[in-house]
Design a protein around this motif. Sequence first.
Motif, short mmCIF file in Angstrom:
data_model
loop_
_atom_site.label_atom_id
_atom_site.label_comp_id
_atom_site.label_asym_id
_atom_site.label_seq_id
_atom_site.Cartn_x
_atom_site.Cartn_y
_atom_site.Cartn_z
N GLY A 139 0.56 -1.29 0.08
CA GLY A 139 -0.11 -0.19 -0.21
C GLY A 139 1.05 1.46 0.17
O GLY A 139 0.14 2.34 -0.61
N ASN A 140 1.78 0.91 0.90
CA ASN A 140 2.90 2.12 0.67
C ASN A 140 3.94 3.28 -0.44
O ASN A 140 4.27 3.38 -0.83
N GLN A 143 1.41 4.86 -2.89
CA GLN A 143 1.15 5.91 -2.70
C GLN A 143 2.97 6.66 -2.76
O GLN A 143 2.88 7.88 -3.06
N ASN A 170 -1.34 4.21 7.33
CA ASN A 170 -1.83 5.02 7.02
C ASN A 170 -3.48 4.76 6.30
O ASN A 170 -3.27 3.01 6.31
N PHE A 172 -5.14 4.09 3.93
CA PHE A 172 -5.37 3.00 2.22
C PHE A 172 -3.97 1.88 2.94
O PHE A 172 -4.89 0.52 2.19
N TRP A 225 -10.38 3.00 -4.97
CA TRP A 225 -9.63 4.54 -4.04
C TRP A 225 -8.27 4.81 -4.09
O TRP A 225 -7.98 6.22 -4.41
N LEU A 226 -7.72 3.58 -4.76
CA LEU A 226 -6.12 3.78 -5.51
C LEU A 226 -6.85 5.14 -7.38
O LEU A 226 -6.08 5.82 -7.52
N ILE A 230 -5.26 8.45 -5.38
CA ILE A 230 -4.05 8.61 -5.60
C ILE A 230 -3.79 8.90 -6.86
O ILE A 230 -3.53 7.83 -7.53
N ASP A 231 -2.70 9.08 -6.62
CA ASP A 231 -1.88 9.94 -7.90
C ASP A 231 -0.88 9.03 -8.36
O ASP A 231 0.45 7.98 -7.19
N ARG A 254 3.46 12.85 -11.20
CA ARG A 254 2.58 12.36 -10.60
C ARG A 254 0.60 12.90 -11.91
O ARG A 254 1.12 13.74 -12.10
N TRP A 259 -1.68 4.88 -12.40
CA TRP A 259 -1.66 3.62 -11.91
C TRP A 259 -2.44 2.21 -12.50
O TRP A 259 -2.37 1.79 -12.71
N SER A 322 8.11 9.12 -3.26
CA SER A 322 7.10 11.04 -3.40
C SER A 322 7.52 12.29 -2.28
O SER A 322 7.37 13.24 -3.34
#
Length: 383
Positions: A139-140, A143, A170, A172, A225-226, A230-231, A254, A259, A322
């Motif tokens: 998940g990280n 992100q 977090n 997500f 959610w993605l 989430i970019d 980004r 994705w 990130s």
Amino acid sequence: MLDYETLKLVWWVLVGTLLIGFAITDGMDMGVGSLLPFVARNDTERRIAINTVGPHWDGNQVWFITAGGAIFAAWPAVYAAAFSGFYMAMLLVLFALFFRPVGFDYRSKIDHPRWRSAWDWGLFIGGAVPALIFGVAFGNLLQGVPFRLDELLRVHYQGSLLTALLPLLNPFALLTGLLSLTMLTVHGGLWLQLRASGEVAERSRRLVRLLAPLVTLTFGLAGLWLWSAIDGYRIVAEPSHAALPNPLAKTVVRAAGAWFDIYHSQPLALLAPAVGLLAPLLTALLASARRPGLGFVTSALAMAGIIATAGLAMFPFIMPSSLDPNSSLTVWDAASSHKTLTVMFWAVVIFLPIVLAYTVWCYTRMWGRVTAEEINRNSHSAY
């Protein structure tokens, strides 16, 4: 001899295959450990559950070790950066995994309820915690990880070591962690339904029937959610894929929905998320119909589909940044030398079939249901 660009792609496929192999084999053991407090009500039942994986768990864990070794050899930059950024999470996984060999070896050394109960909870921790953290890590990655590379390609992270774990947990990432935990628990439950007997198998069947749809639900929610919040990352300029690795030679931006680029350009890739969504539902139906053998196969397909979905979505990124998107590590710029990848490739070609054949032989020789009668006859066995 394969060219450099092809070898980089081949090793992306091989590492993904090792991760899927780890999820199917050692994930099964972790799933059994996660279910231990819920499917077994007394010492005999707990020993039935443990003995279904006892002869195999250490061999299955070799997939995990091999995957780590392959990442170190094929993508040394990723290995170094990941061990810095996910250091606390990896320590947590390592400490949890300590309970597995010690629990298997020491649980039956003393015939005392408190002693055995303590090690049973240790086996639960050794199964549930790594399963959760592996999903949190994915998940990280989706992100982006807060690191950057300087002009000497040294890794710099944001934050301190002591506070490194909290940002990883977090919302997500916890959702993807729940997906990972549920996915492996279902797989372990099917193994228990297939190999255990009596009430242990029946309780496992009921739990699989309830949890398998949750795999589809969490996987679908993570995808939505993605897509919506989430970019993703997209390469807009880069050198030749056959060039010597230099992560700072590319330009990355980004963008919302990035994705999902591969699913627009390569519609065949949609098979992976389709399998990830539908196979758990079929698994629940097969478990309900008392067809655990086929259910185990569909559960393995579900895990392969879910892991492949994440890998395809991120391709060619392995570890996005990130802080500085241009510092992101990809399949093309984080690889070892051409010679290293070549030598490793031929090692895999020679030894992987041998390992697979030996693994199949071990499972074939030790196949059969574990019964209460067998447990009572062998009260002083290792497990």
